[in-house]
Motif scaffolding. Structure first.
Motif, PDB file in Angstrom:
ATOM      1  N   GLY A   1     118.176  36.370  10.148  1.00  0.00           N
ATOM      2  CA  GLY A   1     117.927  36.085  11.557  1.00  0.00           C
ATOM      3  C   GLY A   1     118.092  37.262  12.494  1.00  0.00           C
ATOM      4  N   HIS A   2     117.789  37.000  13.747  1.00  0.00           N
ATOM      5  CA  HIS A   2     117.974  37.962  14.845  1.00  0.00           C
ATOM      6  C   HIS A   2     118.960  37.343  15.833  1.00  0.00           C
ATOM      7  N   ARG A   3     120.139  37.924  15.973  1.00  0.00           N
ATOM      8  CA  ARG A   3     121.127  37.403  16.909  1.00  0.00           C
ATOM      9  C   ARG A   3     121.884  38.568  17.524  1.00  0.00           C
ATOM     10  N   GLY A   4     121.717  38.717  18.836  1.00  0.00           N
ATOM     11  CA  GLY A   4     122.378  39.809  19.531  1.00  0.00           C
ATOM     12  C   GLY A   4     121.601  40.219  20.759  1.00  0.00           C
ATOM     13  N   GLY A   5     122.123  41.210  21.468  1.00  0.00           N
ATOM     14  CA  GLY A   5     121.504  41.654  22.710  1.00  0.00           C
ATOM     15  C   GLY A   5     120.870  43.022  22.623  1.00  0.00           C
TER      16      GLY A   5
END
Length: 361
Positions: free
Chosen positions: A266-270
Motif C-alpha cells: 500500500g501507500h500510506r503517508g504524507g
C-alpha cells in the motif's frame, strides 16, 4: 511507567515483543505502515484505517500531544497503533491531553518499544501481512485477508447537514464510505451546504435532497466488497457532477468497467509524489490505501488517466471523457498534509458552480 508485555504475532511466523501503552487488549487485523512524520492523531481517527494495525515509522509519537477538536472521526479509525517511543509529556499550545490519556480514554490498543523499522521491512518483504496484538506470545493469527463489511460499520445511518442552509446555497452531497471530517471542512471553506449520506444512498434520495454535486468519499477495505453498490454509483455519477477520493475513486472506476488490484503493502503517508499527466507537474500528496485502479482495462473505459504515482507508476487519478466525473487516489483535503493538492477540491466546487444543473428542477 510499568507496562505489561505485548506481542505482535504475524502470519509470516515472526513475533515481535513490546509493551502496552494503557490497558492490555487483544486485537487482530492487517498490519500496515505509515511514513508520515506527523499526524498520528489523524491516523488514529481516520475511518479508512478501520480493521488495521498501523505501524508509524517516525520514532517519537505523542510529542505535540492531542487536540481533540481536530480528529477525523469520533468513533472510528485505526484498530491499533504500533510505535517505537511514546512521549508522555507533550509540549504544544493546542494540546488538550497526552497520547497516554487519550488512548486510555478511547480504550485504543497501542504498543510501544517495537522496532518499527524492522517491522516495516517485514511488511515490505512479505506484503499483505496480517497480525495479532496479544499478551500471549504463542497466540495464532486467524485473519488471512482484508476484513469485509467495514464500510457499513463506519458510514452514517442517516443524512447529516453542515454549512449554509439557505435555499440558493450550492449543495454538495457526500456519499460516506468512511469519510474524514477534513473533507467536510475543505468543502465548507467554499461557502457551500454539505450533506453526508449513507453509503447505500440512491440517486432518487439525492434528487429529493436537491444536491448539485456529489463527492464519493474515502473508506476502508476492498472496493469489491461494495460490488452491489456499483450500479448506483454509476447512476449517480451519470446524473450529477461527481468527484471521488480514494475508495470513492476506486468505486467510480469499477462502476464504469475498470478493475482494481491490491498493492503489496500500500501507500500510506504524507510524502507520495504524484505527477499530473497533462502538465508533468509533480506534487507531494497524502495517501492511505491498499488497493488501486488497475491499468488493465483503462483503455476500454470512458476514463483517461489524469495522475500517476511517480514511485511505482500506479494510477492516481481519472477523468471521464464525456461526463463531469473526476477522481483521485490520494487525499486532496491533505490532513495532516502536505497541502500541495488542496486546490483540487476547490476546483470541483467551482466546476459544480459553473456547470452543475439541478436535474430535479
Amino acid at each position: 511507567m510499568t507496562a505489561q508485555t505485548a506481542y505482535i504475532v504475524l502470519n509470516t511466523g515472526d513475533v515481535l515483543t513490546g509493551k502496552y501503552l494503557g490497558k492490555p487488549q487483544t486485537v487482530e487485523g492487517e498490519v500496515v505502515f505509515n511514513t508520515s512524520m506527523m499526524g498520528y492523531q489523524e491516523v488514529m481517527t481516520d475511518p479508512s484505517y478501520q480493521g488495521q494495525l498501523v505501524t508509524l515509522t517516525y520514532p517519537l509519537i505523542g510529542n505535540y500531544g492531542i487536540n481533540e477538536s481536530i480528529g477525523e472521526s469520533v468513533a472510528y479509525g485505526a484498530s491499533a497503533l504500533i510505535i517505537q517511543t511514546p512521549c508522555l509529556h507533550p509540549d504544544h499550545p493546542t494540546s488538550t491531553t497526552s497520547l497516554l490519556d487519550y488512548v486510555t480514554k478511547k480504550q485504543m490498543p497501542v504498543i510501544y518499544d517495537i522496532d518499527t523499522r524492522h517491522l516495516t521491512k517485514l511488511i515490505r518483504k512479505h506484503g499483505n501481512v496480517f497480525g495479532k496484538i496479544t499478551p500471549t506470545a504463542d497466540d495464532h493469527v486467524q485473519l488471512t485477508q482484508v476484513q469485509t463489511g467495514l464500510v457499513p460499520s463506519v458510514s452514517v445511518r442517516k443524512p447529516i447537514s453542515f454549512g449554509e442552509q439557505t435555499e440558493d446555497a450550492l449543495h454538495i452531497g457526500v456519499i460516506d464510505y468512511g469519510q474524514k471530517q477534513s473533507i467536510i471542512n475543505a468543502l465548507l471553506k467554499n461557502d457551500v451546504k454539505v450533506t453526508v449520506f449513507p453509503y447505500d444512498t440512491t440517486k432518487q434520495t439525492l434528487e429529493h435532497h436537491e444536491v448539485d454535486g456529489v463527492l464519493f468519499s474515502n473508506g476502508p477495505g476492498d472496493p469489491m466488497d461494495l460490488v452491489d453498490q456499483l450500479p448506483s454509483v454509476k447512476e449517480i455519477s451519470a446524473t450529477f457532477p461527481s468527484f471521488g477520493i480514494c475508495l470513492g475513486h476506486q468505486l467510480l472506476a469499477l462502476s464504469y468497467g475498470c478493475k482494481t488490484e491490491k498493492l503489496p503493502y500500500g501507500h500510506r503517508g504524507g510524502n507520495h509524489p504524484v505527477k499530473a499527466v497533462k502538465t508533468n507537474q509533480v506534487t507531494m500528496t497524502s495517501q492511505n490505501h491498499g488497493f488501486v485502479v488497475a491499468e488493465d482495462g483503462i483503455c476500454d473505459s470512458p476514463f483517461e488517466v489524469s495522475y500517476l504515482n511517480v514511485n511505482d507508476g500506479s494510477i492516481e487519478g481519472l477523468k471521464h471523457k464525456d461526463l463531469l466525473v473526476q477522481s483521485v487516489q490520494f487525499h486532496p483535503e491533505a490532513n495532516p498534509g502536505p497541502w500541495d493538492s488542496t486546490y483540487i477540491i476547490d476546483e470541483f466546487v467551482q466546476l459544480v458552480k459553473e456547470k452543475g444543473v439541478r436535474v430535479y428542477a
